[in-house]
Design an enzyme around this catalytic site. Structure first.
Site, mmCIF file in Angstrom:
data_model
loop_
_atom_site.group_PDB
_atom_site.id
_atom_site.type_symbol
_atom_site.label_atom_id
_atom_site.label_comp_id
_atom_site.label_asym_id
_atom_site.label_seq_id
_atom_site.Cartn_x
_atom_site.Cartn_y
_atom_site.Cartn_z
ATOM 1 N N ASP A 1 0.753 -1.291 -0.065
ATOM 2 C CA ASP A 1 0.022 0.006 0.044
ATOM 3 C C ASP A 1 1.009 1.292 0.139
ATOM 4 O O ASP A 1 0.071 2.284 0.372
ATOM 5 C CB ASP A 1 -1.043 -0.044 1.159
ATOM 6 C CG ASP A 1 -0.184 -0.279 2.573
ATOM 7 O OD1 ASP A 1 1.122 -0.025 2.461
ATOM 8 O OD2 ASP A 1 -0.644 -0.333 3.558
ATOM 9 N N GLU B 1 -0.018 -9.138 -1.269
ATOM 10 C CA GLU B 1 -0.927 -8.527 -0.133
ATOM 11 C C GLU B 1 -2.062 -7.522 -0.643
ATOM 12 O O GLU B 1 -2.215 -6.603 -0.291
ATOM 13 C CB GLU B 1 0.183 -7.895 0.800
ATOM 14 C CG GLU B 1 -0.310 -7.575 2.192
ATOM 15 C CD GLU B 1 0.236 -6.777 3.091
ATOM 16 O OE1 GLU B 1 1.087 -7.158 4.035
ATOM 17 O OE2 GLU B 1 0.434 -5.491 3.292
ATOM 18 N N GLU C 1 -2.597 4.958 2.327
ATOM 19 C CA GLU C 1 -2.461 3.700 2.217
ATOM 20 C C GLU C 1 -3.491 2.962 1.668
ATOM 21 O O GLU C 1 -3.646 2.079 0.689
ATOM 22 C CB GLU C 1 -1.848 2.713 3.366
ATOM 23 C CG GLU C 1 -0.145 3.044 3.767
ATOM 24 C CD GLU C 1 0.072 4.381 4.396
ATOM 25 O OE1 GLU C 1 -1.075 5.174 5.010
ATOM 26 O OE2 GLU C 1 1.282 4.817 4.712
ATOM 27 N N HIS D 1 4.515 5.469 13.402
ATOM 28 C CA HIS D 1 5.221 6.415 12.150
ATOM 29 C C HIS D 1 4.108 6.854 11.325
ATOM 30 O O HIS D 1 4.407 7.578 10.498
ATOM 31 C CB HIS D 1 6.148 5.599 11.573
ATOM 32 C CG HIS D 1 5.507 4.572 10.909
ATOM 33 N ND1 HIS D 1 5.065 3.353 11.368
ATOM 34 C CD2 HIS D 1 5.457 4.503 9.458
ATOM 35 C CE1 HIS D 1 4.614 2.526 10.480
ATOM 36 N NE2 HIS D 1 4.543 2.904 9.240
ATOM 37 N N ARG E 1 1.310 8.565 9.125
ATOM 38 C CA ARG E 1 1.083 9.918 8.570
ATOM 39 C C ARG E 1 -0.128 10.553 9.346
ATOM 40 O O ARG E 1 -0.174 11.507 9.778
ATOM 41 C CB ARG E 1 0.794 9.985 7.106
ATOM 42 C CG ARG E 1 1.969 10.427 6.463
ATOM 43 C CD ARG E 1 1.818 10.450 4.837
ATOM 44 N NE ARG E 1 2.973 11.096 4.285
ATOM 45 C CZ ARG E 1 4.101 10.291 3.904
ATOM 46 N NH1 ARG E 1 4.014 8.871 4.328
ATOM 47 N NH2 ARG E 1 5.113 10.453 3.027
ATOM 48 N N HIS F 1 11.437 5.734 14.238
ATOM 49 C CA HIS F 1 11.437 5.794 12.598
ATOM 50 C C HIS F 1 12.231 7.273 12.469
ATOM 51 O O HIS F 1 12.309 8.203 13.004
ATOM 52 C CB HIS F 1 10.011 6.337 12.260
ATOM 53 C CG HIS F 1 9.729 6.219 10.561
ATOM 54 N ND1 HIS F 1 10.218 7.073 9.732
ATOM 55 C CD2 HIS F 1 9.167 5.166 9.939
ATOM 56 C CE1 HIS F 1 9.955 6.864 8.619
ATOM 57 N NE2 HIS F 1 9.200 5.569 8.678
HETATM 58 C C1 UD1 Z 1 6.077 5.152 4.305
HETATM 59 C C2 UD1 Z 1 5.001 4.361 3.476
HETATM 60 C C3 UD1 Z 1 4.156 3.470 4.735
HETATM 61 C C4 UD1 Z 1 5.009 2.562 5.442
HETATM 62 C C5 UD1 Z 1 6.186 3.131 5.967
HETATM 63 C C6 UD1 Z 1 7.017 2.252 6.529
HETATM 64 C C7 UD1 Z 1 3.885 5.680 1.833
HETATM 65 C C8 UD1 Z 1 2.688 6.810 1.531
HETATM 66 N N1 UD1 Z 1 4.024 5.532 3.094
HETATM 67 O O1 UD1 Z 1 5.713 5.840 5.084
HETATM 68 O O2 UD1 Z 1 2.704 3.015 4.206
HETATM 69 O O3 UD1 Z 1 4.122 2.277 6.445
HETATM 70 O O4 UD1 Z 1 6.781 3.825 4.591
HETATM 71 O O5 UD1 Z 1 8.007 2.789 7.326
HETATM 72 O O6 UD1 Z 1 4.283 5.166 1.032
HETATM 73 N N2 UD1 Z 1 13.573 8.461 6.079
HETATM 74 C C9 UD1 Z 1 14.940 8.270 6.182
HETATM 75 N N3 UD1 Z 1 15.383 7.262 5.832
HETATM 76 C C10 UD1 Z 1 14.824 6.054 5.622
HETATM 77 C C11 UD1 Z 1 13.345 5.987 5.509
HETATM 78 C C12 UD1 Z 1 12.709 7.398 5.712
HETATM 79 O O7 UD1 Z 1 15.519 9.447 6.641
HETATM 80 O O8 UD1 Z 1 15.509 4.816 5.410
HETATM 81 C C13 UD1 Z 1 12.715 9.710 6.584
HETATM 82 C C14 UD1 Z 1 13.021 10.739 5.292
HETATM 83 O O9 UD1 Z 1 13.149 11.845 5.749
HETATM 84 C C15 UD1 Z 1 11.769 10.624 4.681
HETATM 85 C C16 UD1 Z 1 10.938 10.257 5.803
HETATM 86 O O10 UD1 Z 1 11.405 9.439 6.523
HETATM 87 O O11 UD1 Z 1 11.405 11.858 3.774
HETATM 88 C C17 UD1 Z 1 9.388 9.656 5.294
HETATM 89 O O12 UD1 Z 1 9.586 8.589 4.355
HETATM 90 P P1 UD1 Z 1 8.195 8.242 3.555
HETATM 91 O O13 UD1 Z 1 8.617 6.957 2.883
HETATM 92 O O14 UD1 Z 1 7.966 9.415 2.931
HETATM 93 O O15 UD1 Z 1 7.141 8.026 4.961
HETATM 94 P P2 UD1 Z 1 7.112 6.869 5.697
HETATM 95 O O16 UD1 Z 1 6.272 7.536 6.844
HETATM 96 O O17 UD1 Z 1 8.118 5.993 6.014
HETATM 97 N N1 UDP Z 2 10.797 -3.218 11.682
HETATM 98 C C1 UDP Z 2 12.252 -3.301 11.738
HETATM 99 N N2 UDP Z 2 12.864 -2.367 12.589
HETATM 100 C C2 UDP Z 2 12.402 -1.615 13.036
HETATM 101 C C3 UDP Z 2 10.935 -1.372 13.318
HETATM 102 C C4 UDP Z 2 10.286 -2.218 12.351
HETATM 103 O O1 UDP Z 2 12.858 -4.188 10.971
HETATM 104 O O2 UDP Z 2 13.046 -0.901 13.797
HETATM 105 C C5 UDP Z 2 9.956 -4.158 10.905
HETATM 106 C C6 UDP Z 2 8.895 -4.865 11.272
HETATM 107 O O3 UDP Z 2 9.361 -6.058 11.983
HETATM 108 C C7 UDP Z 2 7.942 -5.091 10.279
HETATM 109 C C8 UDP Z 2 8.109 -3.963 9.596
HETATM 110 O O4 UDP Z 2 9.182 -3.519 9.846
HETATM 111 O O5 UDP Z 2 8.296 -6.067 9.559
HETATM 112 C C9 UDP Z 2 6.876 -2.898 9.673
HETATM 113 O O6 UDP Z 2 7.442 -1.699 9.139
HETATM 114 P P1 UDP Z 2 6.639 -0.358 9.147
HETATM 115 O O7 UDP Z 2 6.187 -0.390 10.667
HETATM 116 O O8 UDP Z 2 7.656 0.622 8.949
HETATM 117 O O9 UDP Z 2 5.452 -0.295 7.981
HETATM 118 P P2 UDP Z 2 4.081 -0.835 8.019
HETATM 119 O O10 UDP Z 2 3.967 -2.378 8.313
HETATM 120 O O11 UDP Z 2 3.420 -0.112 8.963
HETATM 121 O O12 UDP Z 2 3.626 -0.705 6.650
#
Ligand code: UD1
Ligand code: UDP
Length: 377
Positions: free
Chosen positions: A96, A118, A132, A211, A213, A244
Protein backbone atom coordinates in the site's frame (compact mmCIF):
# COMPACT_ATOMS: atom_id res chain seq x y z
CA UNK A 1 10.89 -18.13 -19.53
CA UNK A 2 8.51 -15.88 -17.59
CA UNK A 3 9.99 -12.48 -16.92
CA UNK A 4 9.07 -11.13 -13.47
CA UNK A 5 10.13 -7.66 -12.32
CA UNK A 6 9.63 -6.96 -8.58
CA UNK A 7 9.39 -3.30 -7.56
CA UNK A 8 9.60 -2.08 -3.95
CA UNK A 9 11.17 0.71 -1.96
CA UNK A 10 10.27 0.83 1.73
CA UNK A 11 11.21 -1.29 4.73
CA UNK A 12 7.96 -3.24 5.09
CA UNK A 13 7.74 -4.00 1.38
CA UNK A 14 11.31 -5.28 1.44
CA UNK A 15 10.66 -7.55 4.43
CA UNK A 16 7.67 -9.08 2.68
CA UNK A 17 9.10 -9.20 -0.87
CA UNK A 18 12.59 -10.57 -0.15
CA UNK A 19 11.33 -14.06 0.79
CA UNK A 20 9.34 -14.12 -2.46
CA UNK A 21 12.38 -13.01 -4.46
CA UNK A 22 14.41 -15.83 -2.88
CA UNK A 23 11.70 -18.26 -3.98
CA UNK A 24 11.44 -16.82 -7.52
CA UNK A 25 15.23 -17.08 -7.88
CA UNK A 26 14.92 -20.82 -7.21
CA UNK A 27 12.40 -21.34 -10.05
CA UNK A 28 13.80 -22.51 -13.37
CA UNK A 29 10.92 -21.12 -15.41
CA UNK A 30 11.25 -17.61 -14.01
CA UNK A 31 13.69 -14.87 -14.89
CA UNK A 32 13.60 -12.64 -11.82
CA UNK A 33 14.65 -8.98 -11.82
CA UNK A 34 14.49 -6.52 -8.91
CA UNK A 35 14.01 -2.74 -9.02
CA UNK A 36 14.28 -0.67 -5.84
CA UNK A 37 12.66 2.73 -5.94
CA UNK A 38 14.66 3.82 -2.89
CA UNK A 39 11.64 5.53 -1.28
CA UNK A 40 13.51 4.58 1.92
CA UNK A 41 17.29 4.53 2.24
CA UNK A 42 18.90 3.23 5.48
CA UNK A 43 15.73 1.43 6.59
CA UNK A 44 15.52 -0.36 3.23
CA UNK A 45 19.21 -1.22 3.01
CA UNK A 46 19.07 -2.92 6.44
CA UNK A 47 16.61 -5.45 5.01
CA UNK A 48 18.42 -5.98 1.70
CA UNK A 49 21.66 -6.73 3.58
CA UNK A 50 20.02 -9.40 5.72
CA UNK A 51 18.29 -11.23 2.88
CA UNK A 52 21.22 -10.73 0.49
CA UNK A 53 18.76 -9.75 -2.25
CA UNK A 54 20.16 -8.86 -5.67
CA UNK A 55 19.35 -5.36 -6.87
CA UNK A 56 19.23 -4.96 -10.63
CA UNK A 57 17.94 -1.36 -10.75
CA UNK A 58 17.95 1.34 -8.06
CA UNK A 59 16.04 4.59 -8.61
CA UNK A 60 17.39 6.17 -5.38
CA UNK A 61 14.55 8.70 -5.03
CA UNK A 62 14.48 9.37 -1.24
CA UNK A 63 14.62 12.99 -0.08
CA UNK A 64 14.55 14.14 3.57
CA UNK A 65 11.44 16.24 3.07
CA UNK A 66 9.73 14.03 0.49
CA UNK A 67 6.02 14.38 -0.07
CA UNK A 68 3.45 12.00 -1.52
CA UNK A 69 3.65 13.97 -4.76
CA UNK A 70 7.44 13.94 -5.06
CA UNK A 71 7.66 10.22 -4.28
CA UNK A 72 4.99 9.31 -6.83
CA UNK A 73 6.17 11.62 -9.60
CA UNK A 74 9.88 10.76 -9.18
CA UNK A 75 9.10 7.05 -9.41
CA UNK A 76 6.83 7.45 -12.44
CA UNK A 77 9.48 9.38 -14.33
CA UNK A 78 12.44 7.20 -13.41
CA UNK A 79 10.88 3.76 -13.67
CA UNK A 80 9.68 4.07 -17.25
CA UNK A 81 13.13 3.28 -18.68
CA UNK A 82 13.45 0.23 -16.42
CA UNK A 83 10.15 -1.19 -17.65
CA UNK A 84 11.08 -0.45 -21.25
CA UNK A 85 14.46 -2.15 -20.92
CA UNK A 86 13.29 -5.26 -19.00
CA UNK A 87 9.93 -5.68 -20.78
CA UNK A 88 8.63 -8.05 -18.10
CA UNK A 89 5.61 -10.34 -18.45
CA UNK A 90 4.52 -9.15 -15.04
CA UNK A 91 5.54 -6.42 -12.59
CA UNK A 92 5.07 -7.34 -8.93
CA UNK A 93 4.26 -4.61 -6.41
CA UNK A 94 3.52 -5.03 -2.73
CA UNK A 95 0.93 -3.63 -0.35
CA UNK A 96 0.00 0.00 0.00
CA UNK A 97 2.87 2.44 -0.26
CA UNK A 98 3.47 5.24 -2.75
CA UNK A 99 5.99 2.90 -4.37
CA UNK A 100 3.28 0.23 -4.80
CA UNK A 101 0.84 2.60 -6.45
CA UNK A 102 3.40 4.38 -8.65
CA UNK A 103 4.96 1.05 -9.67
CA UNK A 104 1.53 -0.28 -10.65
CA UNK A 105 0.52 2.88 -12.52
CA UNK A 106 3.78 2.90 -14.47
CA UNK A 107 3.10 -0.74 -15.40
CA UNK A 108 -0.33 0.19 -16.69
CA UNK A 109 1.14 3.03 -18.76
CA UNK A 110 3.42 0.46 -20.47
CA UNK A 111 0.55 -2.07 -20.68
CA UNK A 112 2.49 -4.53 -18.57
CA UNK A 113 0.48 -6.86 -16.30
CA UNK A 114 0.72 -6.01 -12.62
CA UNK A 115 0.67 -8.60 -9.84
CA UNK A 116 -0.29 -7.25 -6.42
CA UNK A 117 1.19 -9.02 -3.41
CA UNK A 118 -0.75 -8.49 -0.14
CA UNK A 119 -3.91 -7.53 -2.01
CA UNK A 120 -7.43 -6.92 -0.74
CA UNK A 121 -6.87 -5.29 2.66
CA UNK A 122 -9.39 -2.54 3.35
CA UNK A 123 -10.66 -0.19 6.06
CA UNK A 124 -13.12 1.54 3.67
CA UNK A 125 -11.97 4.86 5.11
CA UNK A 126 -10.02 6.86 2.51
CA UNK A 127 -8.25 8.84 5.24
CA UNK A 128 -7.14 5.95 7.45
CA UNK A 129 -4.57 4.65 6.92
CA UNK A 130 -3.63 7.66 4.81
CA UNK A 131 -2.75 7.44 1.98
CA UNK A 132 -2.35 3.66 2.14
CA UNK A 133 -6.05 2.75 1.90
CA UNK A 134 -6.38 4.59 -1.42
CA UNK A 135 -3.04 3.24 -2.66
CA UNK A 136 -4.43 -0.27 -2.15
CA UNK A 137 -7.75 0.47 -3.83
CA UNK A 138 -6.09 2.07 -6.86
CA UNK A 139 -3.52 -0.70 -7.15
CA UNK A 140 -6.30 -3.31 -7.09
CA UNK A 141 -7.98 -1.55 -10.01
CA UNK A 142 -4.76 -1.68 -12.03
CA UNK A 143 -3.58 -5.18 -11.11
CA UNK A 144 -4.33 -8.34 -13.11
CA UNK A 145 -3.11 -10.79 -10.48
CA UNK A 146 -4.12 -10.42 -6.83
CA UNK A 147 -2.30 -12.36 -4.11
CA UNK A 148 -4.45 -12.11 -0.98
CA UNK A 149 -3.15 -13.08 2.46
CA UNK A 150 -6.59 -14.21 3.73
CA UNK A 151 -10.06 -15.24 2.58
CA UNK A 152 -11.47 -11.96 3.86
CA UNK A 153 -9.08 -10.05 1.58
CA UNK A 154 -10.32 -12.15 -1.36
CA UNK A 155 -13.95 -11.45 -0.41
CA UNK A 156 -13.22 -7.71 -0.32
CA UNK A 157 -11.98 -7.81 -3.90
CA UNK A 158 -14.86 -9.98 -5.13
CA UNK A 159 -17.31 -7.50 -3.57
CA UNK A 160 -15.63 -4.73 -5.59
CA UNK A 161 -16.14 -6.69 -8.81
CA UNK A 162 -12.53 -7.84 -9.05
CA UNK A 163 -13.09 -11.49 -9.87
CA UNK A 164 -10.26 -12.75 -12.10
CA UNK A 165 -7.00 -14.15 -10.76
CA UNK A 166 -7.74 -13.47 -7.10
CA UNK A 167 -5.71 -16.01 -5.10
CA UNK A 168 -5.41 -16.72 -1.37
CA UNK A 169 -1.75 -17.25 -0.51
CA UNK A 170 -1.09 -16.28 3.14
CA UNK A 171 1.22 -13.39 3.98
CA UNK A 172 4.89 -13.59 2.97
CA UNK A 173 5.83 -11.85 6.24
CA UNK A 174 5.53 -15.22 7.98
CA UNK A 175 7.92 -16.69 5.35
CA UNK A 176 10.49 -14.05 6.38
CA UNK A 177 10.87 -15.65 9.83
CA UNK A 178 12.69 -18.59 8.21
CA UNK A 179 15.54 -16.17 7.50
CA UNK A 180 15.34 -13.88 10.52
CA UNK A 181 14.33 -15.85 13.63
CA UNK A 182 16.79 -18.13 15.45
CA UNK A 183 16.46 -19.83 18.84
CA UNK A 184 20.00 -18.93 19.97
CA UNK A 185 19.98 -15.47 18.35
CA UNK A 186 22.62 -12.98 19.55
CA UNK A 187 21.55 -9.33 19.22
CA UNK A 188 23.76 -7.02 17.17
CA UNK A 189 22.51 -3.65 18.37
CA UNK A 190 24.37 -2.53 21.50
CA UNK A 191 21.08 -1.23 22.96
CA UNK A 192 19.84 -4.83 23.19
CA UNK A 193 22.86 -6.57 24.64
CA UNK A 194 21.48 -6.67 28.21
CA UNK A 195 17.94 -7.62 27.19
CA UNK A 196 18.18 -11.29 28.17
CA UNK A 197 19.62 -10.29 31.56
CA UNK A 198 16.69 -7.94 32.14
CA UNK A 199 14.26 -10.74 31.33
CA UNK A 200 16.12 -13.16 33.60
CA UNK A 201 15.57 -10.64 36.44
CA UNK A 202 11.79 -10.75 35.82
CA UNK A 203 11.55 -7.48 33.96
CA UNK A 204 9.08 -7.20 31.09
CA UNK A 205 9.71 -5.72 27.65
CA UNK A 206 7.29 -3.68 25.61
CA UNK A 207 8.14 -2.96 21.99
CA UNK A 208 6.83 0.35 20.66
CA UNK A 209 6.72 1.60 17.07
CA UNK A 210 4.73 4.53 15.63
CA UNK A 211 5.17 6.34 12.35
CA UNK A 212 1.90 6.67 10.43
CA UNK A 213 1.11 9.92 8.65
CA UNK A 214 -2.38 10.17 10.19
CA UNK A 215 -0.76 9.94 13.66
CA UNK A 216 1.67 12.84 13.11
CA UNK A 217 1.04 15.71 15.53
CA UNK A 218 -1.47 15.32 18.37
CA UNK A 219 -2.05 11.53 18.12
CA UNK A 220 1.70 10.87 18.31
CA UNK A 221 1.96 13.17 21.34
CA UNK A 222 -0.87 11.22 22.99
CA UNK A 223 0.90 7.94 22.26
CA UNK A 224 4.10 9.23 23.85
CA UNK A 225 2.27 10.54 26.89
CA UNK A 226 0.57 7.18 27.40
CA UNK A 227 3.97 5.46 27.28
CA UNK A 228 5.36 7.95 29.79
CA UNK A 229 2.46 7.20 32.13
CA UNK A 230 2.96 3.44 31.77
CA UNK A 231 6.68 3.94 32.43
CA UNK A 232 5.90 5.83 35.64
CA UNK A 233 3.39 3.15 36.76
CA UNK A 234 5.44 -0.02 36.16
CA UNK A 235 8.99 -0.02 37.47
CA UNK A 236 9.66 -3.54 36.10
CA UNK A 237 8.77 -2.72 32.47
CA UNK A 238 11.32 -1.66 29.86
CA UNK A 239 10.14 0.05 26.70
CA UNK A 240 12.19 -0.44 23.52
CA UNK A 241 11.20 2.13 20.92
CA UNK A 242 13.12 2.04 17.61
CA UNK A 243 12.21 5.47 16.30
CA UNK A 244 11.42 5.94 12.59
CA UNK A 245 13.94 8.25 10.87
CA UNK A 246 11.26 10.74 9.77
CA UNK A 247 12.17 14.06 11.50
CA UNK A 248 8.43 14.59 12.16
CA UNK A 249 8.57 11.48 14.36
CA UNK A 250 12.05 11.89 15.86
CA UNK A 251 11.40 15.35 17.29
CA UNK A 252 8.22 14.84 19.37
CA UNK A 253 9.24 11.35 20.52
CA UNK A 254 12.58 12.58 21.84
CA UNK A 255 10.94 15.60 23.43
CA UNK A 256 8.35 13.62 25.42
CA UNK A 257 10.17 10.34 26.10
CA UNK A 258 13.86 11.29 25.98
CA UNK A 259 15.78 10.67 29.23
CA UNK A 260 13.27 8.32 30.93
CA UNK A 261 15.28 5.56 32.63
CA UNK A 262 13.32 2.60 31.28
CA UNK A 263 12.47 3.92 27.83
CA UNK A 264 15.11 3.20 25.19
CA UNK A 265 14.74 5.39 22.14
CA UNK A 266 16.96 3.74 19.57
CA UNK A 267 17.54 3.92 15.81
CA UNK A 268 15.48 1.53 13.62
CA UNK A 269 16.58 -2.03 14.26
CA UNK A 270 17.49 -4.35 11.45
CA UNK A 271 14.80 -6.91 10.86
CA UNK A 272 16.71 -9.80 12.47
CA UNK A 273 17.14 -7.87 15.71
CA UNK A 274 13.54 -6.65 15.51
CA UNK A 275 11.94 -10.07 14.94
CA UNK A 276 14.01 -11.77 17.62
CA UNK A 277 13.37 -8.93 20.08
CA UNK A 278 9.65 -9.09 19.35
CA UNK A 279 9.62 -12.79 20.19
CA UNK A 280 10.84 -11.94 23.73
CA UNK A 281 8.39 -9.12 24.40
CA UNK A 282 5.39 -9.14 26.71
CA UNK A 283 3.45 -6.74 24.56
CA UNK A 284 3.66 -4.65 21.37
CA UNK A 285 2.26 -1.11 21.14
CA UNK A 286 2.22 0.01 17.52
CA UNK A 287 0.52 1.79 14.65
CA UNK A 288 2.38 -0.41 12.14
CA UNK A 289 0.61 -2.75 9.77
CA UNK A 290 3.29 -5.43 9.67
CA UNK A 291 3.68 -5.77 13.41
CA UNK A 292 -0.01 -6.72 13.68
CA UNK A 293 0.78 -9.77 11.55
CA UNK A 294 4.15 -10.66 13.05
CA UNK A 295 3.91 -10.38 16.84
CA UNK A 296 0.98 -12.82 17.20
CA UNK A 297 3.11 -15.49 15.51
CA UNK A 298 5.19 -15.37 18.74
CA UNK A 299 2.13 -15.27 21.03
CA UNK A 300 2.73 -11.58 21.73
CA UNK A 301 -0.45 -9.45 21.98
CA UNK A 302 -0.60 -6.23 19.95
CA UNK A 303 -2.36 -3.01 20.91
CA UNK A 304 -2.96 -1.05 17.71
CA UNK A 305 -2.68 2.70 18.32
CA UNK A 306 -4.95 3.67 15.44
CA UNK A 307 -8.65 4.29 15.03
CA UNK A 308 -9.11 1.32 12.68
CA UNK A 309 -7.23 -1.51 11.06
CA UNK A 310 -7.22 -3.06 7.59
CA UNK A 311 -6.46 -6.34 9.37
CA UNK A 312 -9.82 -7.12 11.02
CA UNK A 313 -9.17 -10.87 10.88
CA UNK A 314 -6.51 -10.29 13.55
CA UNK A 315 -9.04 -8.46 15.74
CA UNK A 316 -11.53 -11.26 15.19
CA UNK A 317 -8.92 -13.91 15.99
CA UNK A 318 -8.18 -11.99 19.21
CA UNK A 319 -4.46 -11.48 18.54
CA UNK A 320 -4.69 -7.67 18.25
CA UNK A 321 -6.87 -4.96 19.75
CA UNK A 322 -7.49 -1.50 18.28
CA UNK A 323 -7.12 1.02 21.11
CA UNK A 324 -7.26 4.38 19.30
CA UNK A 325 -4.89 7.28 19.81
CA UNK A 326 -6.18 8.84 23.03
CA UNK A 327 -3.69 8.81 25.91
CA UNK A 328 -6.13 7.33 28.41
CA UNK A 329 -7.39 4.48 26.26
CA UNK A 330 -3.84 3.38 25.34
CA UNK A 331 -2.83 3.58 29.01
CA UNK A 332 -5.88 1.66 30.29
CA UNK A 333 -5.69 -1.13 27.70
CA UNK A 334 -1.98 -1.69 28.32
CA UNK A 335 -2.55 -1.54 32.09
CA UNK A 336 -5.24 -4.18 31.79
CA UNK A 337 -2.99 -6.57 29.85
CA UNK A 338 -0.10 -6.04 32.25
CA UNK A 339 -2.22 -6.69 35.34
CA UNK A 340 -4.97 -9.13 34.26
CA UNK A 341 -3.48 -12.54 33.52
CA UNK A 342 -6.70 -13.94 32.07
CA UNK A 343 -7.16 -11.25 29.41
CA UNK A 344 -3.44 -11.47 28.60
CA UNK A 345 -3.61 -15.26 28.15
CA UNK A 346 -6.70 -14.88 25.97
CA UNK A 347 -4.82 -12.66 23.49
CA UNK A 348 -1.52 -14.45 23.74
CA UNK A 349 -3.00 -17.88 22.92
CA UNK A 350 -5.17 -16.75 20.00
CA UNK A 351 -4.25 -18.19 16.59
CA UNK A 352 -2.49 -15.91 14.08
CA UNK A 353 -4.52 -15.82 10.82
CA UNK A 354 -1.71 -14.76 8.46
CA UNK A 355 -0.46 -18.02 7.06
CA UNK A 356 1.92 -20.90 7.41
CA UNK A 357 5.20 -19.56 6.01
CA UNK A 358 4.60 -20.90 2.48
CA UNK A 359 2.99 -17.87 0.83
CA UNK A 360 5.98 -17.24 -1.45
CA UNK A 361 5.84 -20.80 -2.80
CA UNK A 362 2.14 -20.40 -3.63
CA UNK A 363 2.74 -17.09 -5.42
CA UNK A 364 5.68 -18.54 -7.38
CA UNK A 365 3.57 -21.58 -8.38
CA UNK A 366 0.88 -19.29 -9.76
CA UNK A 367 3.40 -17.15 -11.64
CA UNK A 368 5.00 -20.24 -13.19
CA UNK A 369 1.62 -21.37 -14.46
CA UNK A 370 1.43 -18.61 -17.08
CA UNK A 371 -1.39 -20.37 -18.91
CA UNK A 372 -3.53 -19.62 -15.85
CA UNK A 373 -3.25 -15.85 -16.17
CA UNK A 374 -1.87 -15.13 -19.64
CA UNK A 375 -5.25 -14.77 -21.31
CA UNK A 376 -6.35 -11.88 -19.11
CA UNK A 377 -4.73 -8.46 -19.09
C1 UD1 B 1 6.15 4.88 4.15
C2 UD1 B 1 4.81 4.35 3.63
C3 UD1 B 1 4.03 3.67 4.74
C4 UD1 B 1 4.88 2.62 5.43
C5 UD1 B 1 6.18 3.24 5.87
C6 UD1 B 1 7.06 2.20 6.47
C7 UD1 B 1 3.81 5.73 1.85
C8 UD1 B 1 2.85 6.79 1.52
N1 UD1 B 1 3.98 5.46 3.15
O1 UD1 B 1 5.86 5.90 5.09
O2 UD1 B 1 2.90 3.04 4.20
O3 UD1 B 1 4.19 2.15 6.55
O4 UD1 B 1 6.85 3.81 4.73
O5 UD1 B 1 8.04 2.76 7.26
O6 UD1 B 1 4.40 5.14 0.98
N2 UD1 B 1 13.52 8.40 6.15
C9 UD1 B 1 14.89 8.32 6.22
N3 UD1 B 1 15.51 7.15 5.93
C10 UD1 B 1 14.82 6.03 5.57
C11 UD1 B 1 13.41 6.11 5.51
C12 UD1 B 1 12.77 7.30 5.78
O7 UD1 B 1 15.55 9.29 6.56
O8 UD1 B 1 15.45 5.00 5.32
C13 UD1 B 1 12.84 9.68 6.44
C14 UD1 B 1 13.02 10.70 5.31
O9 UD1 B 1 13.17 11.96 5.88
C15 UD1 B 1 11.68 10.62 4.58
C16 UD1 B 1 10.74 10.37 5.75
O10 UD1 B 1 11.44 9.48 6.61
O11 UD1 B 1 11.37 11.79 3.85
C17 UD1 B 1 9.39 9.81 5.40
O12 UD1 B 1 9.52 8.67 4.56
P1 UD1 B 1 8.26 8.24 3.61
O13 UD1 B 1 8.62 7.02 2.84
O14 UD1 B 1 7.82 9.42 2.87
O15 UD1 B 1 7.13 7.94 4.66
P2 UD1 B 1 6.95 6.82 5.75
O16 UD1 B 1 6.26 7.45 6.91
O17 UD1 B 1 8.23 6.08 5.98
N1 UDP C 1 10.76 -3.24 11.62
C1 UDP C 1 12.15 -3.33 11.60
N2 UDP C 1 12.86 -2.49 12.41
C2 UDP C 1 12.28 -1.58 13.20
C3 UDP C 1 10.86 -1.47 13.19
C4 UDP C 1 10.13 -2.32 12.37
O1 UDP C 1 12.73 -4.16 10.92
O2 UDP C 1 12.99 -0.85 13.91
C5 UDP C 1 10.00 -4.13 10.74
C6 UDP C 1 8.86 -4.90 11.38
O3 UDP C 1 9.30 -6.15 11.88
C7 UDP C 1 7.87 -5.09 10.26
C8 UDP C 1 8.10 -3.88 9.41
O4 UDP C 1 9.36 -3.33 9.79
O5 UDP C 1 8.19 -6.20 9.47
C9 UDP C 1 7.02 -2.90 9.63
O6 UDP C 1 7.35 -1.75 8.99
P1 UDP C 1 6.68 -0.38 9.28
O7 UDP C 1 6.10 -0.37 10.64
O8 UDP C 1 7.70 0.64 8.94
O9 UDP C 1 5.55 -0.31 8.17
P2 UDP C 1 4.08 -0.88 8.05
O10 UDP C 1 4.10 -2.33 8.35
O11 UDP C 1 3.25 -0.10 9.00
O12 UDP C 1 3.70 -0.58 6.65
Amino acid sequence: MIKVLSVFGTRPEAIKMCPLIQELDRRELIQNTVCLTGQHREMLQQVIDIFGTHIDFHLDIMKTEQTLTTITSDILIKIEDVYKSVQPDVVLVHGDTSTSFAGALAGFYQQIRVGHVEAGLRTYNKLSPYPEEMNRVLTSQIASLHFCPTKLNQQNLLAEGIKNNVFITGNTVIDAFATTVKADYVFKDSNLLDIRLKLASNNKLILVTAHRRENLGKPLENICKAIRRLHDTFTDVYFIYPVHLNPKIQKPVNLILGGLPRVRLIPPLDVEDLHNLMSLCKLVLTDSGGLQEEAPAFGVPVLVMRTETERPEAVEAGTVKVVGTEENSIFQEALSLLTDEESYAHMSRAINPYGDGHASERIANILEDKALWDAIY
